[in-house]
Scaffold this motif. Sequence first.
Motif, PDB file in Angstrom:
ATOM      1  N   ASP A 110       0.860  -1.187   0.000  1.00 17.91           N
ATOM      2  CA  ASP A 110       0.000   0.000   0.000  1.00 17.91           C
ATOM      3  C   ASP A 110       0.888   1.227   0.000  1.00 17.91           C
ATOM      4  N   VAL A 112      -0.029   4.594   1.085  1.00 12.57           N
ATOM      5  CA  VAL A 112      -0.180   5.403   2.301  1.00 12.57           C
ATOM      6  C   VAL A 112      -1.152   4.696   3.250  1.00 12.57           C
ATOM      7  N   LEU A 113      -0.741   4.541   4.488  1.00 13.47           N
ATOM      8  CA  LEU A 113      -1.573   3.912   5.512  1.00 13.47           C
ATOM      9  C   LEU A 113      -2.000   4.979   6.513  1.00 13.47           C
ATOM     10  N   THR A 114      -3.299   5.101   6.724  1.00 17.36           N
ATOM     11  CA  THR A 114      -3.801   6.071   7.697  1.00 17.36           C
ATOM     12  C   THR A 114      -4.410   5.346   8.883  1.00 17.36           C
ATOM     13  N   SER A 115      -5.540   4.709   8.674  1.00 14.99           N
ATOM     14  CA  SER A 115      -6.207   4.007   9.780  1.00 14.99           C
ATOM     15  C   SER A 115      -6.022   2.503   9.689  1.00 14.99           C
ATOM     16  N   GLY A 116      -5.666   2.002   8.523  1.00 16.63           N
ATOM     17  CA  GLY A 116      -5.519   0.564   8.317  1.00 16.63           C
ATOM     18  C   GLY A 116      -6.802  -0.114   7.867  1.00 16.63           C
ATOM     19  N   VAL A 138       4.306  -0.991   3.399  1.00 16.36           N
ATOM     20  CA  VAL A 138       3.656   0.307   3.242  1.00 16.36           C
ATOM     21  C   VAL A 138       4.736   1.358   3.124  1.00 16.36           C
ATOM     22  N   ILE A 140       4.282   4.911   3.313  1.00 12.14           N
ATOM     23  CA  ILE A 140       4.088   5.949   4.342  1.00 12.14           C
ATOM     24  C   ILE A 140       3.042   5.481   5.332  1.00 12.14           C
ATOM     25  N   ASP A 141       3.409   5.449   6.607  1.00  8.71           N
ATOM     26  CA  ASP A 141       2.493   5.153   7.691  1.00  8.71           C
ATOM     27  C   ASP A 141       2.172   6.491   8.334  1.00  8.71           C
ATOM     28  N   ARG A 142       1.000   7.017   7.988  1.00  8.73           N
ATOM     29  CA  ARG A 142       0.601   8.327   8.463  1.00  8.73           C
ATOM     30  C   ARG A 142       0.423   8.287   9.962  1.00  8.73           C
TER      31      ARG A 142
END
Length: 142
Positions: A110, A112-116, A138, A140-142
């Motif tokens: 993925d 960009v990861l934000t909430s998963g 991933v 970028i893990d936001r």
Amino acid sequence: LSSGLQSPWYLDLKKVLLLSRGVYLIGRIISELLQEEAYTAVGGYGLGGQLMTSAIVATSCPANRSICGFYILEQNELKEDDPERRITSPGDLVIKGYFPPGGCAVALVDDVLTSGKSLGRAIKAVRTNGCRIGQIVVIIDR
């Protein structure tokens, strides 16, 4: 954001993945990360995951590594008469491309990861179709 959250930053790695140098570097680096295990396939959810999958598959070939790609999309994005479709559950996600037989370990990617939440749905789709997740990458893990 697809999670419904708001962020003061907009991170769009798709622009990087649509540049020849960007797609090459991301594909090569992730392909090298995945070489430690014998995954038969790599896949991603959404446009970012699809672009990353293509980059990894393309850059694996010169490294004498054979890996197939698949992508996961919303069922409403699929053409009705598509003979290749793999429906995970009604109204849910569909896996397309070269998905290995059940029991194989696959890698998920993925951008960009934000909430998963999206990644969680992709994991469920892969497991529902009989494979296990061997690795998740991933950028970028936001």
